[in-house]
Design a protein around this motif. Structure first.
Motif, PDB file in Angstrom:
ATOM      1  N   ASP A   2       0.589  -1.307  -0.075  1.00 49.85           N
ATOM      2  CA  ASP A   2       0.117   0.125  -0.067  1.00 49.85           C
ATOM      3  C   ASP A   2       0.756   1.448  -0.363  1.00 49.85           C
ATOM      4  N   ILE A   3       0.217   2.331  -0.448  1.00 49.79           N
ATOM      5  CA  ILE A   3       0.811   3.544  -0.775  1.00 49.79           C
ATOM      6  C   ILE A   3       1.281   3.569   0.579  1.00 49.79           C
ATOM      7  N   LEU A   4       1.241   3.551   1.909  1.00 45.44           N
ATOM      8  CA  LEU A   4       1.577   4.026   3.553  1.00 45.44           C
ATOM      9  C   LEU A   4       3.411   3.466   3.644  1.00 45.44           C
ATOM     10  N   THR A   5       3.153   2.188   3.406  1.00 47.66           N
ATOM     11  CA  THR A   5       4.628   1.682   3.621  1.00 47.66           C
ATOM     12  C   THR A   5       5.385   1.449   2.680  1.00 47.66           C
ATOM     13  N   ILE A   6       5.019   1.516   1.265  1.00 39.93           N
ATOM     14  CA  ILE A   6       5.928   3.178   0.411  1.00 39.93           C
ATOM     15  C   ILE A   6       6.723   4.039   0.587  1.00 39.93           C
ATOM     16  N   LEU A   7       5.833   5.251   1.506  1.00 40.71           N
ATOM     17  CA  LEU A   7       5.751   6.080   2.047  1.00 40.71           C
ATOM     18  C   LEU A   7       7.060   5.681   2.979  1.00 40.71           C
ATOM     19  N   ILE A   8       6.556   4.562   3.737  1.00 44.12           N
ATOM     20  CA  ILE A   8       7.636   4.478   4.776  1.00 44.12           C
ATOM     21  C   ILE A   8       9.025   4.776   4.646  1.00 44.12           C
ATOM     22  N   ALA A  10      10.115   4.886   2.058  1.00 42.61           N
ATOM     23  CA  ALA A  10      10.818   6.058   1.102  1.00 42.61           C
ATOM     24  C   ALA A  10      11.492   7.230   2.321  1.00 42.61           C
ATOM     25  N   VAL A  11      10.782   7.356   2.910  1.00 38.34           N
ATOM     26  CA  VAL A  11      11.243   8.052   4.300  1.00 38.34           C
ATOM     27  C   VAL A  11      12.678   7.579   4.783  1.00 38.34           C
ATOM     28  N   SER A  12      12.553   6.566   5.271  1.00 36.27           N
ATOM     29  CA  SER A  12      13.669   5.053   6.011  1.00 36.27           C
ATOM     30  C   SER A  12      14.655   5.358   4.768  1.00 36.27           C
TER      31      SER A  12
END
Length: 513
Positions: A2-8, A10-12
């Motif tokens: 999902d998008i949240l996992t991708i964002l996490i 990417a931020v990481s």
């Protein structure tokens, strides 16, 4: 995913990348800092070594200079110490000598005292014996000792006077025989070898004009032109006395020449007004000053006199515009210089020095100021100021006997100055002073006892004294001539020389009847 996992994720990743980048940059900066510190340490170490070497060199230099200074001071102290020891030894020797001399003087003094006592006793005995002899002579000759002494002194005086007169006459005749011919020869040769022209100068100059119109233009409206010219030049301009001439009157020949040249330029130019007069007079003054310097240079070159100070050159040039008793001062000085050179050469002296002294002997007559000093003294001080040699300065100051002569050039300058001034026609005297001098000559001779008549002849260059044959003897006539010459030298001022002739004659007159 999902998008949240991708964002996490990417931020990481971004955070991890930033941390990794920061770590790498920090390590790179630490390495660069370490490299810079290492280079700085190395440069500091090199600089430190250089400064230490420079400090050591400076220390060694200062140490060497100090040791040299200490060595020089030690040597100087050693020399002073040796000098003091020598002086101490010399002083001790002098003290010993003085003590010996003191002892010798004491011994001599004692001997002298003994001798004085002996002499005193003998003198007392002689006085007693002399007194007894005088008393005996007085009783025999009926004369007192004082009367006899007076008669003896008078007799001795007369004999001594007669013998002295005869001796003086013999000495003077001998001196004339040995020296007169040679002196005449030198003076005559000197005069013959030097020829100068003489021009009588006066205190006025004449400026010729073409017509009366020029006079009016020179006078100007209400006399403003002539007043301006007189005030600028210091010369009196006399217009009305002569029809075709203007008289320029003034005692200073330089001012008269400036006025004459200025008038000539103004009349030639035609523009005559106060402003133009000021301009022309200023230009003429510059021209005259330049001519004065050129004249001085030309005279010194012509006479072969070099290395003269430029101020003395200017004073020599100013002589051209001065006169003494009507005799041009520059011509007189040139003539004296030539006479001095000739006479010095005849006498075996330095002709160049004599010529230099002769040229400069009257520079005291042309000063820029007028101090209250005789011109000979002023000339001597001027020559000293401009570094002339002592014998030249003395010759200048002594040519009128203001100072004592200390070299042989001085009498040569005095004699040649008299020769130049005494030549007939060279100088002109004021009539009143001339007549007064002749009267004074005759009065001086008449003041002597036994003189009957006196005559001043040959323009005052000869004095004939007629004495009574029954009042003065031949020897006394010689003495009278000598005394009169000395009195004239000390009491009178005159050019050249004066011949004193004493005439004594005996006439025996009888009548046949």
């Amino acid at each position: 995913m999902d998008i949240l996992t991708i964002l996490i994720i990417a931020v990481s990743g971004i955070i991890m990348g930033g941390l990794l980048t920061g770590t790498i940059l920090r390590k790179a900066m630490d390495r660069k800092r370490d490299l810079i510190l290492k280079e700085a340490m190395e440069k500091a170490e090199v600089l430190k070594k250089e400064k230490i070497l420079q400090a050591k060199e400076k220390f060694l230099q200062l140490k060497t200079e100090h040791e040299k200074f200490v060595h020089e001071k030690n040597e100087e102290l050693q020399k002073n110490d040796n000098r003091l020891k020598q002086k101490e030894a010399s002083f001790s020797q002098k003290i010993d000598d003085l003590q010996k001399k003191y002892k010798e003087v004491g011994t001599i003094k004692q001997n002298l005292q003994v001798q004085v006592e002996i002499v005193s006793k003998k003198q007392t005995e002689l006085d007693k014996a002399l007194k007894v002899q005088i008393e005996k002579l007085e009783s025999i000759g009926n004369l007192s000792a004082l009367e006899a002494k007076t008669q003896l002194i008078e007799t001795l005086k007369e004999e001594a006077r007669s013998e002295a007169l005869v001796h003086i006459k013999d000495v003077m005749d001998e001196a004339k025989m040995t020296a007169n011919m040679e002196a005449k020869k030198i003076i005559i040769e000197t005069i013959q070898r030097t020829a100068s022209e003489h021009a009588i100068e006066n205190t006025v100059s004449v400026f010729n004009i073409e017509n009366e119109e020029v006079k009016g233009r020179i006078i100007g409206r209400e006399g403003r032109n002539i007043r301006t010219l007189e005030s600028l030049t210091g010369i009196e301009i006399i217009i009305d006395d002569s029809p075709d001439a203007i008289i320029l009157s003034g005692f200073d020949p330089v001012r008269r020449e400036i006025a004459r040249l200025s008038l000539h330029r103004l009349v030639t130019d035609g523009r005559i007004h106060p402003a133009r007069i000021e301009e022309v007079v200023a230009k003429t003054k510059k021209q005259i000053e330049q001519e004065i310097i050129e004249t001085g240079k030309r005279v010194s070159i012509d006479l072969g006199i070099h290395n003269i100070h430029h101020e003395l050159i200017r004073l020599i040039g100013k002589m051209k515009y001065r006169s003494s008793y009507g005799q041009n001062l520059l011509q007189h000085s040139i003539e004296v210089a030539k006479l001095c050179a000739t006479m010095a050469a005849e006498l075996g002296l330095n002709p160049k020095k004599a010529k230099r002294a002769g040229l400069l002997h009257d520079i005291g007559k042309v000063p820029d100021t007028e101090p209250e000093l005789p011109h000979a003294i002023l000339g001597m001080k001027t020559a000293e100021k401009y570094k002339e040699k002592p014998e030249i300065c003395n010759a200048i100051g002594a040519h009128h006997d203001e100072v004592e002569m200390d070299n042989l050039i001085a009498p040569i300058v005095q004699v040649c100055d008299a020769i130049s001034g005494a030549r007939p026609g060279a100088r002109r005297e004021v009539v009143e002073a001339y007549i007064e001098r002749l009267k004074r000559l005759e009065e001086l001779a008449l003041s002597y006892p036994g003189v009957v008549k006196t005559y001043a002849i040959q323009a005052g260059r000869e004095l004939r004294v007629i004495v009574g044959a029954d009042k003065i003897t031949d020897a006394e006539a010689n003495q009278l001539s000598f005394d009169l010459s000395r009195k004239i030298q000390t009491e009178m001022t005159y050019p050249g020389q004066i011949k004193i002739t004493v005439i004594r004659e005996t006439r025996a007159i009888t009548y046949a009847k």
